[in-house]
Design an enzyme around this catalytic site. Sequence first.
Site, PDB file in Angstrom:
ATOM      1  N   CYS A 108      41.235  74.652  65.829  1.00 12.00           N
ATOM      2  CA  CYS A 108      42.643  74.954  66.223  1.00 12.00           C
ATOM      3  C   CYS A 108      43.620  75.618  65.128  1.00 12.00           C
ATOM      4  O   CYS A 108      43.443  74.961  64.139  1.00 12.00           O
ATOM      5  CB  CYS A 108      43.396  73.518  66.739  1.00 12.00           C
ATOM      6  SG  CYS A 108      44.948  73.627  67.374  1.00 12.00           S
ATOM      7  N   GLU A 135      38.525  65.409  62.489  1.00 11.84           N
ATOM      8  CA  GLU A 135      39.790  66.453  62.017  1.00 11.84           C
ATOM      9  C   GLU A 135      39.988  65.960  60.566  1.00 11.84           C
ATOM     10  O   GLU A 135      40.343  66.984  59.654  1.00 11.84           O
ATOM     11  CB  GLU A 135      40.852  66.389  62.834  1.00 11.84           C
ATOM     12  CG  GLU A 135      41.834  67.264  62.212  1.00 11.84           C
ATOM     13  CD  GLU A 135      43.270  66.999  62.873  1.00 11.84           C
ATOM     14  OE1 GLU A 135      43.324  66.502  64.267  1.00 11.84           O
ATOM     15  OE2 GLU A 135      44.307  66.921  62.345  1.00 11.84           O
ATOM     16  N   CYS A 206      50.965  67.830  65.575  1.00 15.60           N
ATOM     17  CA  CYS A 206      51.002  68.822  66.771  1.00 15.60           C
ATOM     18  C   CYS A 206      51.946  68.557  67.844  1.00 15.60           C
ATOM     19  O   CYS A 206      52.109  67.481  68.413  1.00 15.60           O
ATOM     20  CB  CYS A 206      49.707  68.938  67.397  1.00 15.60           C
ATOM     21  SG  CYS A 206      49.574  70.041  68.711  1.00 15.60           S
ATOM     22  N   SER A 235      41.403  58.736  71.626  1.00 16.04           N
ATOM     23  CA  SER A 235      42.667  57.920  70.818  1.00 16.04           C
ATOM     24  C   SER A 235      43.782  58.574  71.642  1.00 16.04           C
ATOM     25  O   SER A 235      44.661  57.661  71.881  1.00 16.04           O
ATOM     26  CB  SER A 235      42.871  58.142  69.650  1.00 16.04           C
ATOM     27  OG  SER A 235      42.807  59.411  69.185  1.00 16.04           O
TER      28      SER A 235
HETATM   29 FE1  F3S Z   1      45.157  71.605  68.269  1.00 18.17          FE
HETATM   30 FE2  F3S Z   1      47.166  70.174  68.960  1.00 18.17          FE
HETATM   31 FE3  F3S Z   1      45.293  70.376  70.539  1.00 18.17          FE
HETATM   32  S1  F3S Z   1      46.429  70.538  66.991  1.00 18.17           S
HETATM   33  S2  F3S Z   1      43.567  70.903  69.231  1.00 18.17           S
HETATM   34  S3  F3S Z   1      46.625  72.010  70.032  1.00 18.17           S
HETATM   35  S4  F3S Z   1      46.285  68.540  70.085  1.00 18.17           S
END
Ligand code: F3S
Length: 667
Positions: A108, A135, A206, A235
């Site tokens: 991502c 991650e 994010c 989670s």
């Molecule tokens: Fe990326 Fe946010 Fe989804 S970091 S993978 S857009 S939860």
Amino acid sequence: MLRRIRQQSVKRMSNYTIRIAENAGFCFGVKRAVDLAESTAAKYGHCCTLGQLIHNETETDRLKALGVTPVDTPDEADGVLIIRSHGVAASVIDYIKSKGIRYIDATCPFVAKIHSIVSKSDSAVIIAGDKNHPEVQGIVGHCKTDRVYVVQSEEELENCLDELKAFGENALTMVAQTTFNSAKWQSYKIIAKKHYTNIEIFDTICNATTDRQRYTEQLAKEAELMVVVGGKNSSNTKKLAEISQRHCPVIFTQTGECIDTAEVQSLLCGRGGIVGITAGASTPAYIIKEVHRIMSEILNDEDIDFMAEVDKTFKKVYIGNRVKALVVAVNNNEAVVDLGTKHSGYILASELSQNPNAVPSDVVSVGDEIEAIVTSINDADGVVYLSKKKVDSVIGVEKLAAAMEANETLTGEVTAVVKGGVIVVSNGTRVFIPASQTGVPKDGKLEELLKTTVQFKVIEVTESRGRVVGSIRLAKKEANDAAKAKFWETIEEGQKFTGEVKSIESYGVFVDLGGVDGMVHSSELTWNRIKHPKEVVSIGDKLDVYVKSFDPEKKRVSLGCKKPEDNPWIKFMAEYSEGDVAEVTIVSITPFGAFAQIVPGVDGLIHISQISTERINNVAQVLSIGDVVSAKIIEINEEQNRVSLSIRALKEDAPAEEEAEEAADEE
Ligand code: F3S
């Protein structure tokens, strides 16, 4: 039997409305990874993902059926390997490359941004997150330093900060896992700042997660029941259930079929209201749709078009839309933007700016909110391409039209030489400057203007075609006219200038005083005797001058250049008096006598009658230019700066002096 129970419930529960929380389901990072895996499997018949693409068993099974197989290590891959949205350590990518495994990096962009931050940091790095989460493990594997700490609680953070201080670490970088709890993150920031002043904190949580949580909470506050859809191990889905539970009862389900009608009936009291549905980041739209259908059957909700409901929760984009977008990553080829939709937005370098020489990082930075126009949509891949320069151009053309109305002078960079002129970029818009308006002479080179910043006037705008024509020459002329007007308003006698010599004539030189030329007469150039100004100045020389007089009507300025303190007459008067004898150099011969230099800048006349005690008819028979002779100063005319010299007087004085010496000897 199940069907009958549902039908029975229809009668009792038809006064409920089902609503889906905004941002429920796949975030764009996960959707992008799933779409890439699907399209790769469709192309090659099969592909692998390094680990499970998403924490949702149903979706994982569906992907398996499409040929997408999760593997635990790169060596197990028997086809193209997809790196999931969580990302992986840099060493994993290096290994994959070294083994020649074909791979597609679906990390991502938000996670990739964290990789980029930690890979550049020389100081110790603190990562707020779960050390067991892939991650976080990927982020650790991108850190430049080996002083990396993953903290999951305030206590761990405090301990880590104490330890770093004890090791004498004086600078820190702190980032968060993209799905980290934002309230906890705020308190981490306060704690870290208390311990360290030299700390760089990057807000890397994010928005997709926080937005999903916020919208879920908003809906849960109004709802009688929330159905939370997602994997039991996810989670972020668990977090949605936790948030919903604060406000109403919750059913946590992985699929629609798992929903127990009796449980729904027992949790709803039957008085009607809202039933909300939300879903974790790993839940595909078709599962949400299934849950919606089942809940509609249980509650006998009106025959709602599910996709229309889901669509309502997503912002839509169409080609030609002018949209706001958040820059989430910038690389050499493009900027990645978040549109607040399910799509991944890309703006290619060529669409970021009108300036072909600009690289993406010159134009945008991560965190910028920009406007762009949607130029193409690939729903299959969940990708939207946009153009920032098109929006800039529309806004720019409007600004340039207004500037033309207001007769403003604008600034821009010359970015290209084209047929018939040059292109200047100003306000994000291309402005054509015809060659005749560039101010470059006909035999000059337009290329010399490239990459320079110029001032120009807008002389023509065709808004419908986005065409703007400008003139550098006009801007220069206006600037010159303004400078001239100011010059004549402020000029004073005695005013000093430093100007450039523009031309040289036999009678003097013309000096540019800043748009207006003044003339220095040759007699004003130097205290010394000269035949032509070229003896003392050249074109392009800088001269310190002062205004002797001026005539605004005739636009004439007379300048002086000689400094009074250098006046040789003053030096002469300080050194010589009448009666003194000086060694002089003959500098010119005339029929009536010879001029001789006493000191540089002061010549005296030796009249023909003063050259000898004998009669002389032709001066040149006795004296030549360059002769050095002794002469007596017989007269100084201060008013007219004239000196009379005599060689004859010295000869006449000689016998008298001899007589005086003889008389003195006799005594
Ligand atoms: Fe990326 Fe946010 Fe989804 S970091 S993978 S857009 S939860």
